[in-house]
Design a protein around this motif. Structure first.
Motif, PDB file in Angstrom:
ATOM      1  N   ALA A  59      34.190  45.118  44.928  1.00  0.00           N
ATOM      2  CA  ALA A  59      34.769  43.776  44.800  1.00  0.00           C
ATOM      3  C   ALA A  59      33.887  42.884  43.939  1.00  0.00           C
ATOM      4  O   ALA A  59      34.389  42.101  43.120  1.00  0.00           O
ATOM      5  CB  ALA A  59      34.972  43.168  46.184  1.00  0.00           C
ATOM      6  N   GLY A  80      34.412  43.833  40.307  1.00  0.00           N
ATOM      7  CA  GLY A  80      35.679  43.310  39.824  1.00  0.00           C
ATOM      8  C   GLY A  80      35.637  41.811  39.599  1.00  0.00           C
ATOM      9  O   GLY A  80      36.200  41.298  38.619  1.00  0.00           O
ATOM     10  N   ALA A  81      34.948  41.091  40.498  1.00  0.00           N
ATOM     11  CA  ALA A  81      34.866  39.634  40.386  1.00  0.00           C
ATOM     12  C   ALA A  81      34.230  39.217  39.070  1.00  0.00           C
ATOM     13  O   ALA A  81      34.769  38.366  38.337  1.00  0.00           O
ATOM     14  CB  ALA A  81      34.076  39.060  41.562  1.00  0.00           C
ATOM     15  N   LEU A 130      37.810  37.817  44.595  1.00  0.00           N
ATOM     16  CA  LEU A 130      37.163  39.115  44.785  1.00  0.00           C
ATOM     17  C   LEU A 130      35.738  38.963  45.292  1.00  0.00           C
ATOM     18  O   LEU A 130      35.269  39.753  46.119  1.00  0.00           O
ATOM     19  CB  LEU A 130      37.174  39.901  43.474  1.00  0.00           C
ATOM     20  CG  LEU A 130      38.522  40.494  43.064  1.00  0.00           C
ATOM     21  CD1 LEU A 130      38.474  41.005  41.629  1.00  0.00           C
ATOM     22  CD2 LEU A 130      38.913  41.615  44.020  1.00  0.00           C
TER      23      LEU A 130
END
Length: 418
Positions: free
Chosen positions: A301, A304-305, A324
């Motif tokens: 996450a 992805g952020a 995210l």
């Protein structure tokens, strides 16, 4: 990461302390006080982040220097946390936590009247001592008073409380920032009534009988080497969070978004909302997934952020980045808190928690120093993509390392957590 099984918190305390803790865990006032106090840790820097650009312009300092207004307290937390942890191990949690809340309120509120950059930084360093006591005290108290599946629920609630605090307080800070950059510092005064509540609500618990034996950091690492890996992950989570807190306003300014309230919406609404939701469902997630699986998901996450923050230019789509990041924080915070606690011998759990404060707030302090020069020489997008690569490497490492844990999903004893 490797480790070993240890007794749960509270199983080796004195009979009187154990009875007091059991009674206190059933008192709603204790849990409410600790959860409210837990909201103060995450907002220690983020409550004034919406006015960072205003402070930079008023004092005429660089972006990195302005970022230190948000993170300078973290240096004091990193330095003083071990001393506070030792005090908690020796005399119990109630008085150190209450005193820390009062200091938090007084020194944090000093920004209302500060008119020079050096004085503001000095007040933030003193503020960090109070923040260290609040972080360590609330964590130790929650781990002492709650055990088993109920502890998973409470730690999820604590994660949600952190996120709500990271949502509500900065939004209020952004609103007050429209009046003056000094105004958001008034929010820190909430520490004063919470300090009084801590004295009245928390029980007096005797220190562990072994707390005065020789030990400390070296003993902790010798007995529980796995804790070093957990500390490293806590530091990474903190660096990632404050990379966004400090440098997302600059990215937003490049996109024409400069109003403090709007900046606070980007900084905290999505991150806080998602992290809160994850905290509320953390206990059932933990019943089905191992700590290793939760941490791998958190690292993915994070990656992805920062990929979103570094590549997306549309203001609405950019909100996926903070969302995210909130997912990663919501999964990692309760998992790592419990793993650090379970890795430490009972007599050293206050110090183990305080060292978690050192690495977490040390990560906050280092965040603008690590990526600030790179962002200054290039752009915020390059800095965010660098953070994405770092998170990706962490996720890759977590897929290849065997993680030992004292509990399996659902809380039963287990030798490993894959």
């Amino acid at each position: 990461m490797t480790g070993h099984s240890e007794p749960r918190v509270g199983t080796e305390t004195s009979a009187a302390a154990g009875t007091s803790a059991t009674e206190a865990s059933g008192c709603p006032g204790v849990l409410v006080t600790l959860l409210l106090a837990s909201t103060l840790g995450v907002m220690a820097g983020s409550v004034i982040s919406p006015v960072v650009e205003v402070i930079r312009g008023d004092f005429g300092v660089s972006g990195t220097a302005a970022g230190l207004v948000v993170t300078a307290h973290a240096l004091a937390v990193a330095v003083t946390s071990p001393l506070i942890g030792r005090a908690i191990d020796h005399c119990g949690v109630r008085i150190p936590l209450a005193a820390g809340l009062v200091l938090y309120g007084i020194s944090g509120g000093a920004g209302l009247f500060t008119t020079s950059y050096p004085a503001l930084i000095a007040s933030r360093l003193v503020f960090g001592i109070g923040a260290a006591a609040v972080f360590t005290g609330t964590t130790v108290a929650l781990l002492q008073l709650f055990t088993g599946p109920r502890r998973d629920r409470v730690m999820g609630w604590r994660s949600a409380a952190n996120s709500v605090g990271g949502l509500v307080w900065p939004l209020l800070g952004g609103t007050l920032g429209g009046l003056s950059w000094h105004a958001p510092f008034a929010i820190y005064l909430v520490g004063l009534p919470l300090g009084v509540a801590a004295v009245l609500a928390l029980p007096h618990t005797a220190p562990h009988r072994a707390a005065r034996t020789r030990g400390g950091v070296l003993a902790l690492v010798r007995q529980s080497p796995a804790v070093l890996g957990f500390y490293a992950l806590q530091a990474a989570a903190s660096i990632f969070l404050y990379t966004m807190v400090v440098f997302l306003p600059q990215r937003l300014a490049d996109l024409g978004i400069r109003e403090p309230l709007m900046v606070s919406l980007y900084l905290v609404v999505m991150t806080g909302a998602i992290s809160s939701l994850v905290g509320l469902v953390y206990a059932p997630l933990r019943a089905r997934l191992s700590y290793a699986a939760l941490l791998r998901t958190a690292a993915l996450a994070w990656a992805g952020a920062f990929t979103v923050l570094g590549t997306v230019d549309h203001p609405v789509l950019l909100l996926a980045g903070p969302a995210l990041l909130g997912l990663g924080q919501g999964l990692s915070l309760p998992s790592l808190t419990v793993l650090v606690n379970e890795s430490a011998p009972p007599a050293l759990r206050g110090q183990a928690t305080s060292l978690a404060g050192t690495v977490i707030f040390g990560g906050q302090f280092l965040s603008p120093l690590l990526l600030g020069p790179l962002i200054g020489a290039t752009s915020s997008t390059v800095g965010f993509l660098t953070a994405a690569v770092m998170a990706g490497l962490i996720a890759l490492t977590l897929t290849t390392v065997r993680m030992a844990s004292s509990t399996s999903p659902g809380g039963s004893a287990s030798a490993s957590d894959n």
